[in-house]
Write an enzyme that holds these catalytic residues in place. Sequence first.
Site, mmCIF file in Angstrom:
data_model
loop_
_atom_site.group_PDB
_atom_site.id
_atom_site.type_symbol
_atom_site.label_atom_id
_atom_site.label_comp_id
_atom_site.label_asym_id
_atom_site.label_seq_id
_atom_site.Cartn_x
_atom_site.Cartn_y
_atom_site.Cartn_z
ATOM 1 C CE LYS A 75 -1.679 -1.427 3.707
ATOM 2 N NZ LYS A 75 -1.385 -1.852 4.683
ATOM 3 N NE ARG A 124 -4.362 -1.609 10.306
ATOM 4 C CZ ARG A 124 -3.040 -0.534 9.932
ATOM 5 N NH1 ARG A 124 -3.375 0.187 9.271
ATOM 6 N NH2 ARG A 124 -2.870 -1.760 9.305
ATOM 7 N NE ARG A 150 7.761 -2.135 6.014
ATOM 8 C CZ ARG A 150 6.695 -2.331 6.840
ATOM 9 N NH1 ARG A 150 5.984 -1.624 5.290
ATOM 10 N NH2 ARG A 150 6.212 -2.430 7.429
ATOM 11 N NE ARG A 169 6.437 -0.330 10.289
ATOM 12 C CZ ARG A 169 5.190 -0.142 9.276
ATOM 13 N NH1 ARG A 169 4.970 0.218 8.084
ATOM 14 N NH2 ARG A 169 4.038 -0.731 9.136
ATOM 15 N NE ARG A 221 2.228 -4.987 11.381
ATOM 16 C CZ ARG A 221 3.121 -4.338 10.833
ATOM 17 N NH1 ARG A 221 4.439 -4.900 10.630
ATOM 18 N NH2 ARG A 221 3.048 -3.917 9.309
HETATM 19 P P1 AP5 Z 1 5.236 -1.492 2.058
HETATM 20 O O1 AP5 Z 1 4.456 -0.767 0.921
HETATM 21 O O2 AP5 Z 1 5.458 -0.542 3.760
HETATM 22 O O3 AP5 Z 1 3.416 -2.261 2.984
HETATM 23 P P2 AP5 Z 1 2.497 -1.795 3.073
HETATM 24 O O4 AP5 Z 1 1.004 -2.618 2.586
HETATM 25 O O5 AP5 Z 1 1.784 -0.130 3.229
HETATM 26 O O6 AP5 Z 1 2.113 -2.122 4.706
HETATM 27 P P3 AP5 Z 1 2.731 -2.006 6.044
HETATM 28 O O7 AP5 Z 1 3.973 -2.886 7.028
HETATM 29 O O8 AP5 Z 1 3.065 -0.548 6.031
HETATM 30 O O9 AP5 Z 1 0.932 -1.658 6.625
HETATM 31 P P4 AP5 Z 1 0.489 -1.805 7.714
HETATM 32 O O10 AP5 Z 1 -0.992 -1.686 7.044
HETATM 33 O O11 AP5 Z 1 0.329 -2.840 8.446
HETATM 34 O O12 AP5 Z 1 1.337 -0.687 8.400
HETATM 35 P P5 AP5 Z 1 1.041 0.870 8.856
HETATM 36 O O13 AP5 Z 1 2.169 1.978 8.866
HETATM 37 O O14 AP5 Z 1 -0.007 1.506 8.379
HETATM 38 O O15 AP5 Z 1 5.912 -2.648 1.567
HETATM 39 C C1 AP5 Z 1 6.260 -3.388 2.567
HETATM 40 C C2 AP5 Z 1 7.670 -3.982 1.697
HETATM 41 O O16 AP5 Z 1 7.359 -4.723 0.750
HETATM 42 C C3 AP5 Z 1 8.146 -2.965 1.661
HETATM 43 O O17 AP5 Z 1 10.087 -3.592 1.885
HETATM 44 C C4 AP5 Z 1 8.550 -2.795 -0.102
HETATM 45 O O18 AP5 Z 1 9.758 -2.292 -0.292
HETATM 46 C C5 AP5 Z 1 8.143 -4.226 -0.277
HETATM 47 N N1 AP5 Z 1 6.853 -4.430 -1.471
HETATM 48 C C6 AP5 Z 1 6.413 -3.878 -1.964
HETATM 49 N N2 AP5 Z 1 5.761 -3.934 -3.088
HETATM 50 C C7 AP5 Z 1 6.427 -4.759 -3.866
HETATM 51 C C8 AP5 Z 1 5.826 -5.746 -4.233
HETATM 52 N N3 AP5 Z 1 5.012 -5.120 -5.174
HETATM 53 N N4 AP5 Z 1 7.465 -6.677 -5.036
HETATM 54 C C9 AP5 Z 1 8.010 -7.389 -3.663
HETATM 55 N N5 AP5 Z 1 8.112 -6.383 -2.863
HETATM 56 C C10 AP5 Z 1 7.601 -5.281 -2.324
HETATM 57 O O19 AP5 Z 1 0.662 0.980 10.323
HETATM 58 C C11 AP5 Z 1 1.129 0.310 11.466
HETATM 59 C C12 AP5 Z 1 0.249 0.350 12.857
HETATM 60 O O20 AP5 Z 1 -0.094 1.170 13.125
HETATM 61 C C13 AP5 Z 1 -0.621 -0.816 13.089
HETATM 62 O O21 AP5 Z 1 -0.464 -1.594 13.216
HETATM 63 C C14 AP5 Z 1 -1.697 -0.062 13.884
HETATM 64 O O22 AP5 Z 1 -1.252 -0.007 15.203
HETATM 65 C C15 AP5 Z 1 -1.174 1.357 13.741
HETATM 66 N N6 AP5 Z 1 -2.768 1.513 12.852
HETATM 67 C C16 AP5 Z 1 -2.808 2.110 11.374
HETATM 68 N N7 AP5 Z 1 -3.502 2.489 11.641
HETATM 69 C C17 AP5 Z 1 -4.412 2.182 12.127
HETATM 70 C C18 AP5 Z 1 -5.873 2.022 12.307
HETATM 71 N N8 AP5 Z 1 -6.345 2.673 11.415
HETATM 72 N N9 AP5 Z 1 -6.480 2.014 13.355
HETATM 73 C C19 AP5 Z 1 -5.870 1.402 14.255
HETATM 74 N N10 AP5 Z 1 -4.433 1.207 13.983
HETATM 75 C C20 AP5 Z 1 -3.325 1.999 13.203
#
Ligand code: AP5
Length: 217
Positions: free
Chosen positions: A13, A85, A121, A155, A166
């Site tokens: 994402k 979420r 990552r 991270r 997660r």
């Molecule tokens: P990346 O693009 O970083 O993936 P992502 O889907 O953004 O993953 P996240 O881990 O950031 O999502 P998340 O939803 O768990 O975390 P968030 O920060 O929102 O890609 C991942 C890796 O793969 C990278 O190394 C990239 O280079 C590689 N990659 C990407 N695309 C690729 C491809 N096509 N092929 C190969 N490699 C690829 O949330 C973090 C925390 O915040 C949560 O756990 C929670 O505690 C809190 N939080 C955030 N939002 C909320 C909410 N709405 N409600 C409650 N808690 C929340």
Amino acid sequence: MRLVLFGPPGAGKGTQAARLAEDFGVAHVSTGDILREAVVKRTEHGRKASEYINAGGLVPSDILNEIVENKLSGMGCFLLDGYPRTVKQAEYLSNLHDIPLDVVILFEVPKDVLVKRLTGRRTCKQCMRIFNVNNEGITSTQTECPFCGGELEQRVDDKSETVVRRLQVYSDNTEPLIEFYRERGLLYEIDGDRPPEDVYADILGLLNSKNLDCNKV
Ligand code: AP5
């Protein structure tokens, strides 16, 4: 253009959002990035959120709803990443915005691939670019960003035991949203287990087919 990028941790994402934001001039609203910044700055939200993030759980929705409401206020064009979420958050969002979402893009990636991506990552502390030790670009021992020379970091929630938690939290709390948005005719599914540029091409095809850009809000 009002998009939600949706899918499990590591689905890509943030990677796709960064490119869309640059190419379309659309605001990228990542609740994960906002929370991590609040943790670093030790704001009230940051202090409350850090224990949930570090444990791989969900931060309480009242905090997220307030953040998103403030952020989207007056914004006609946005790209939401990491919110909603839960079904409750999705209901809050639909009541909040008098102009509806255009599309919710779901990235589908097998679980073993997600684990490998998340544990591999690395993020640059300076320019915030996202890398992966399993892809071309950086090595597993590299500590400097190849773009700006900033420090690469892992991270706290990308350690393997937190990643497992997660993914479970996603399946228990967030997956029900797939049906929520499908029923409303907003869901568009993309195979996210392909090179990033192929995934991006699919997104562009979708946006073009719906005639979406930032001048048409
Ligand atoms: P990346 O693009 O970083 O993936 P992502 O889907 O953004 O993953 P996240 O881990 O950031 O999502 P998340 O939803 O768990 O975390 P968030 O920060 O929102 O890609 C991942 C890796 O793969 C990278 O190394 C990239 O280079 C590689 N990659 C990407 N695309 C690729 C491809 N096509 N092929 C190969 N490699 C690829 O949330 C973090 C925390 O915040 C949560 O756990 C929670 O505690 C809190 N939080 C955030 N939002 C909320 C909410 N709405 N409600 C409650 N808690 C929340």
